[in-house]
Write a protein that holds these residues in place. Structure first.
Motif, PDB file in Angstrom:
ATOM      1  N   LYS A  46      -1.969  66.914  61.633  1.00 32.97           N
ATOM      2  CA  LYS A  46      -2.222  67.505  62.936  1.00 32.97           C
ATOM      3  C   LYS A  46      -0.907  68.029  63.512  1.00 32.97           C
ATOM      4  CE  LYS A  46      -6.101  64.450  64.122  1.00 32.97           C
ATOM      5  NZ  LYS A  46      -6.616  63.459  65.101  1.00 32.97           N
ATOM      6  N   LEU A  47      -0.952  69.247  64.028  1.00 31.95           N
ATOM      7  CA  LEU A  47       0.235  69.858  64.608  1.00 31.95           C
ATOM      8  C   LEU A  47      -0.050  70.255  66.052  1.00 31.95           C
ATOM      9  CD1 LEU A  47       1.372  72.198  61.667  1.00 31.95           C
ATOM     10  CD2 LEU A  47       2.261  69.932  62.248  1.00 31.95           C
ATOM     11  N   SER A  48       0.696  69.669  66.966  1.00 33.09           N
ATOM     12  CA  SER A  48       0.574  70.080  68.359  1.00 33.09           C
ATOM     13  C   SER A  48       1.201  71.457  68.531  1.00 33.09           C
ATOM     14  CB  SER A  48       1.283  69.076  69.276  1.00 33.09           C
ATOM     15  OG  SER A  48       2.691  69.155  69.084  1.00 33.09           O
ATOM     16  N   ARG A  76      -4.599  70.875  61.099  1.00 33.54           N
ATOM     17  CA  ARG A  76      -5.394  70.913  62.326  1.00 33.54           C
ATOM     18  C   ARG A  76      -4.447  71.262  63.472  1.00 33.54           C
ATOM     19  NH1 ARG A  76     -10.519  68.806  62.274  1.00 33.54           N
ATOM     20  NH2 ARG A  76     -11.146  67.734  60.356  1.00 33.54           N
ATOM     21  N   LEU A  77      -4.749  72.356  64.180  1.00 36.92           N
ATOM     22  CA  LEU A  77      -3.888  72.820  65.261  1.00 36.92           C
ATOM     23  C   LEU A  77      -4.487  72.475  66.615  1.00 36.92           C
ATOM     24  CD1 LEU A  77      -2.815  76.361  63.980  1.00 36.92           C
ATOM     25  CD2 LEU A  77      -1.774  74.137  63.522  1.00 36.92           C
ATOM     26  N   GLU A  78      -3.616  72.163  67.542  1.00 38.17           N
ATOM     27  CA  GLU A  78      -4.051  71.815  68.898  1.00 38.17           C
ATOM     28  C   GLU A  78      -4.513  73.059  69.638  1.00 38.17           C
ATOM     29  OE1 GLU A  78      -2.265  69.491  72.822  1.00 38.17           O
ATOM     30  OE2 GLU A  78      -0.906  70.527  71.431  1.00 38.17           O
ATOM     31  N   ASN A  79      -5.717  72.996  70.214  1.00 40.04           N
ATOM     32  CA  ASN A  79      -6.197  74.130  71.004  1.00 40.04           C
ATOM     33  C   ASN A  79      -5.934  73.889  72.488  1.00 40.04           C
ATOM     34  OD1 ASN A  79      -8.205  72.372  71.861  1.00 40.04           O
ATOM     35  ND2 ASN A  79      -9.859  73.402  70.785  1.00 40.04           N
ATOM     36  N   GLN A  80      -6.420  74.799  73.341  1.00 43.74           N
ATOM     37  CA  GLN A  80      -6.148  74.694  74.769  1.00 43.74           C
ATOM     38  C   GLN A  80      -6.694  73.415  75.385  1.00 43.74           C
ATOM     39  OE1 GLN A  80      -6.352  78.134  77.413  1.00 43.74           O
ATOM     40  NE2 GLN A  80      -6.950  79.380  75.647  1.00 43.74           N
ATOM     41  N   ALA A  81      -7.780  72.912  74.818  1.00 42.67           N
ATOM     42  CA  ALA A  81      -8.397  71.696  75.355  1.00 42.67           C
ATOM     43  C   ALA A  81      -7.735  70.426  74.829  1.00 42.67           C
ATOM     44  CB  ALA A  81      -9.890  71.682  75.007  1.00 42.67           C
ATOM     45  N   SER A 108      12.732  69.811  61.248  1.00 49.37           N
ATOM     46  CA  SER A 108      13.000  70.154  59.845  1.00 49.37           C
ATOM     47  C   SER A 108      12.575  69.062  58.861  1.00 49.37           C
ATOM     48  CB  SER A 108      14.496  70.445  59.660  1.00 49.37           C
ATOM     49  OG  SER A 108      15.273  69.320  60.051  1.00 49.37           O
ATOM     50  N   ASN A 109      11.965  67.985  59.364  1.00 53.87           N
ATOM     51  CA  ASN A 109      11.539  66.890  58.491  1.00 53.87           C
ATOM     52  C   ASN A 109      10.142  66.448  58.889  1.00 53.87           C
ATOM     53  OD1 ASN A 109      11.275  63.996  57.449  1.00 53.87           O
ATOM     54  ND2 ASN A 109      13.268  64.572  56.593  1.00 53.87           N
ATOM     55  N   TRP A 110       9.298  66.170  57.888  1.00 58.63           N
ATOM     56  CA  TRP A 110       7.918  65.794  58.181  1.00 58.63           C
ATOM     57  C   TRP A 110       7.843  64.481  58.966  1.00 58.63           C
ATOM     58  CZ3 TRP A 110       4.013  68.983  58.074  1.00 58.63           C
ATOM     59  CH2 TRP A 110       4.083  70.115  57.253  1.00 58.63           C
ATOM     60  N   LYS A 111       8.861  63.650  58.856  1.00 59.10           N
ATOM     61  CA  LYS A 111       8.891  62.388  59.602  1.00 59.10           C
ATOM     62  C   LYS A 111       8.966  62.660  61.104  1.00 59.10           C
ATOM     63  CE  LYS A 111       9.162  57.881  58.632  1.00 59.10           C
ATOM     64  NZ  LYS A 111       8.190  57.212  57.722  1.00 59.10           N
ATOM     65  N   GLN A 112       9.546  63.803  61.482  1.00 58.21           N
ATOM     66  CA  GLN A 112       9.620  64.183  62.890  1.00 58.21           C
ATOM     67  C   GLN A 112       8.263  64.629  63.426  1.00 58.21           C
ATOM     68  OE1 GLN A 112      13.147  66.874  61.828  1.00 58.21           O
ATOM     69  NE2 GLN A 112      13.544  66.417  63.986  1.00 58.21           N
ATOM     70  N   VAL A 113       7.395  65.062  62.534  1.00 57.84           N
ATOM     71  CA  VAL A 113       6.047  65.488  62.939  1.00 57.84           C
ATOM     72  C   VAL A 113       5.191  64.271  63.251  1.00 57.84           C
ATOM     73  CG1 VAL A 113       3.955  66.687  62.174  1.00 57.84           C
ATOM     74  CG2 VAL A 113       6.218  67.608  61.592  1.00 57.84           C
ATOM     75  N   ASN A 114       5.264  63.289  62.369  1.00 63.73           N
ATOM     76  CA  ASN A 114       4.498  62.047  62.536  1.00 63.73           C
ATOM     77  C   ASN A 114       5.222  60.959  61.754  1.00 63.73           C
ATOM     78  OD1 ASN A 114       2.514  59.905  62.119  1.00 63.73           O
ATOM     79  ND2 ASN A 114       0.985  61.357  62.866  1.00 63.73           N
ATOM     80  N   SER A 115       5.423  59.831  62.392  1.00 62.62           N
ATOM     81  CA  SER A 115       6.177  58.745  61.746  1.00 62.62           C
ATOM     82  C   SER A 115       5.489  58.236  60.494  1.00 62.62           C
ATOM     83  CB  SER A 115       6.388  57.595  62.737  1.00 62.62           C
ATOM     84  OG  SER A 115       5.129  57.074  63.171  1.00 62.62           O
ATOM     85  N   ARG A 116       4.207  58.514  60.337  1.00 61.73           N
ATOM     86  CA  ARG A 116       3.475  58.069  59.148  1.00 61.73           C
ATOM     87  C   ARG A 116       3.639  59.025  57.970  1.00 61.73           C
ATOM     88  NH1 ARG A 116      -2.351  56.030  61.715  1.00 61.73           N
ATOM     89  NH2 ARG A 116      -1.462  54.421  63.108  1.00 61.73           N
ATOM     90  N   LEU A 117       4.180  60.184  58.235  1.00 64.78           N
ATOM     91  CA  LEU A 117       4.403  61.156  57.162  1.00 64.78           C
ATOM     92  C   LEU A 117       5.707  60.836  56.441  1.00 64.78           C
ATOM     93  CD1 LEU A 117       3.269  64.472  58.907  1.00 64.78           C
ATOM     94  CD2 LEU A 117       1.999  63.067  57.272  1.00 64.78           C
ATOM     95  N   PRO A 118       5.864  61.328  55.212  1.00 58.69           N
ATOM     96  CA  PRO A 118       7.056  60.981  54.423  1.00 58.69           C
ATOM     97  C   PRO A 118       8.343  61.578  54.989  1.00 58.69           C
ATOM     98  CG  PRO A 118       5.735  62.638  53.298  1.00 58.69           C
ATOM     99  CD  PRO A 118       4.919  62.173  54.455  1.00 58.69           C
ATOM    100  N   ASN A 119       9.441  60.926  54.661  1.00 57.45           N
ATOM    101  CA  ASN A 119      10.763  61.435  55.016  1.00 57.45           C
ATOM    102  C   ASN A 119      11.100  62.556  54.038  1.00 57.45           C
ATOM    103  OD1 ASN A 119      13.345  61.798  55.959  1.00 57.45           O
ATOM    104  ND2 ASN A 119      14.187  60.015  54.906  1.00 57.45           N
ATOM    105  N   GLY A 161       5.589  75.228  67.184  1.00 54.22           N
ATOM    106  CA  GLY A 161       6.646  76.132  67.626  1.00 54.22           C
ATOM    107  C   GLY A 161       8.021  75.672  67.182  1.00 54.22           C
ATOM    108  N   LYS A 162       8.243  74.377  67.207  1.00 49.88           N
ATOM    109  CA  LYS A 162       9.558  73.851  66.821  1.00 49.88           C
ATOM    110  C   LYS A 162       9.777  73.936  65.312  1.00 49.88           C
ATOM    111  CE  LYS A 162      10.382  70.845  70.781  1.00 49.88           C
ATOM    112  NZ  LYS A 162      10.514  69.450  71.278  1.00 49.88           N
ATOM    113  N   ILE A 163       8.725  73.779  64.516  1.00 44.61           N
ATOM    114  CA  ILE A 163       8.872  73.936  63.056  1.00 44.61           C
ATOM    115  C   ILE A 163       9.292  75.354  62.720  1.00 44.61           C
ATOM    116  CG2 ILE A 163       7.603  74.051  60.875  1.00 44.61           C
ATOM    117  CD1 ILE A 163       5.971  71.641  61.825  1.00 44.61           C
ATOM    118  N   PHE A 164       8.635  76.343  63.344  1.00 43.74           N
ATOM    119  CA  PHE A 164       8.913  77.732  63.002  1.00 43.74           C
ATOM    120  C   PHE A 164      10.052  78.338  63.826  1.00 43.74           C
ATOM    121  CE2 PHE A 164       4.950  77.226  60.766  1.00 43.74           C
ATOM    122  CZ  PHE A 164       5.146  78.019  59.650  1.00 43.74           C
TER     123      PHE A 164
END
Length: 271
Positions: A126-128, A232-237, A141-152, A133-136
Motif C-alpha cells: 500500500k502506498l499513501s 494499492r494507492l490511496e484515493n481521496q477518501a 529510497s528504501n522499502w523499509k521506509q514505506v512500511n517497517s514490515r517490508l524488507p530492508n 510522491g516521495k518515492i518518485f
C-alpha cells in the motif's frame, strides 16, 4: 491515474474514421494501406482492433508502431504516418504545424498501475499519496521506509525515457497529489538519479520484473501481461485501491468531451 487515448487522423485522407469503428468510412479512393505510430498505452487494444478488422476484409493493410506519444506526434508532423496516437493533446504550436489539418477522436481509456517487484513479499503493498510522491522525488529510497514490515531493500526506480504520454499522465497525477512539487511533463526531470530509464511500457514492465526492489509505472494491461504486482494507492477518501476495470470506469464515468473531442481533467474519484 487515468489515461485517455487520442487518435490523430489526417482530415484530407479519411475524415471521421476511428479505430473503434474499423475504418468503415474509408472511401475506395484511399490508398489500400494505413501506417500509424505513437503511444504504447493502447497498442494491445489496437492489435485486437486491426486483427478483427482484417478477419473481415483484406482490402486495407494496417501497420502501427508503438514508439511513444511524442514519436507519434513527430511522425504525424513530418507526414511519415497516416495516423498517430498520443496520451497527451498536441500543443498549440504542434497543432499549428499540422498543415493538412487535424481531427482528434478518443479511442481508448484506461488506468495506469504503479508496479513493483519485491521478492518474497506476497501481500499487497500500500502506498499513501505522500509516500508515492516521495518515492518518485527521491526522498524515500528504501522499502523499509514505506512500511517497517517490508524488507530492508533499496527502491530501484524505473521510468520511461524519451517523450512519453505515460510519463505525462503519471506526473500529472503526482503534480496533483504533491501540491505541485512534481511538475507534469512528457519528459520529466525527476530531480534524482533513477535506477533505469527505458523506452515504452513493455520495456518498463520487463525491467521492473527483472530487478528485485524495482518500482515503475505502466498501464494496468501491461502489468497483467507480466503478472506484476500492482500497488494499492490511496484515493481521496483514504481507501487503498488497485487500478481495476471497475475503478477506471468510476473515473471515466463523468468524462465530458469538448467540441474538438479533447477533454478536461479527469478527476481522481473520491471513492
Amino acid at each position: 491515474m487515468i489515461g485517455y487515448q487520442f487518435f490523430l487522423q489526417k482530415v484530407l485522407t479519411a475524415t471521421a474514421v476511428t479505430v473503434t469503428v474499423g475504418f468503415g468510412s474509408i472511401s475506395g479512393a484511399i490508398a489500400q494501406s494505413l501506417t500509424g505510430g505513437g503511444a504504447t498505452f493502447p497498442e494491445p487494444l489496437y492489435r485486437r482492433y486491426f486483427r478483427e478488422y482484417q478477419e473481415e476484409t483484406t482490402d486495407v493493410k494496417l501497420k502501427y508502431s508503438a514508439i511513444g506519444s511524442g514519436g507519434g506526434i513527430r511522425r504525424f508532423l513530418n507526414q511519415s504516418v497516416d495516423f498517430g496516437a498520443s496520451n497527451v493533446i498536441p500543443t498549440p504550436v504542434e497543432r499549428n504545424s499540422m498543415k493538412r489539418g487535424l481531427l482528434m477522436v478518443p479511442t481508448a481509456g484506461g488506468s495506469l498501475a504503479v508496479v513493483y517487484n519485491l521478492q518474497g513479499i506476497t501481500t499487497d503493498v500500500k502506498l499513501s499519496r505522500d509516500t508515492l510522491g516521495k518515492i518518485f522525488s527521491g526522498q524515500i529510497s528504501n522499502w523499509k521506509q514505506v512500511n517497517s514490515r517490508l524488507p530492508n531493500r533499496k527502491i530501484q526506480v524505473v521510468v520511461h525515457s524519451g517523450s512519453s504520454g505515460t510519463s505525462f499522465i503519471f506526473t500529472k497525477y503526482l503534480n496533483e497529489i504533491t501540491n505541485g512539487r512534481i511538475r507534469a511533463s512528457r519528459k520529466p526531470n525527476w530531480g534524482f538519479k533513477v535506477f533505469s530509464s527505458v523506452p515504452g511500457n513493455g520495456p518498463v514492465a520487463s525491467e521492473v520484473k527483472r530487478i528485485d526492489g524495482a518500482i515503475g509505472y505502466v498501464p494496468a494491461s501491461y502489468a497483467k501481461q507480466l503478472n506484476l504486482p500492482m500497488a494499492r494507492l490511496e484515493n481521496q477518501a483514504g481507501r487503498y485501491v488497485k487500478p481495476t476495470v471497475d475503478q477506471a470506469n468510476k473515473a471515466l464515468a463523468n468524462v465530458q468531451f469538448n467540441d474538438d473531442f479533447t477533454i478536461e481533467n479527469i478527476d481522481d474519484p473520491e471513492e
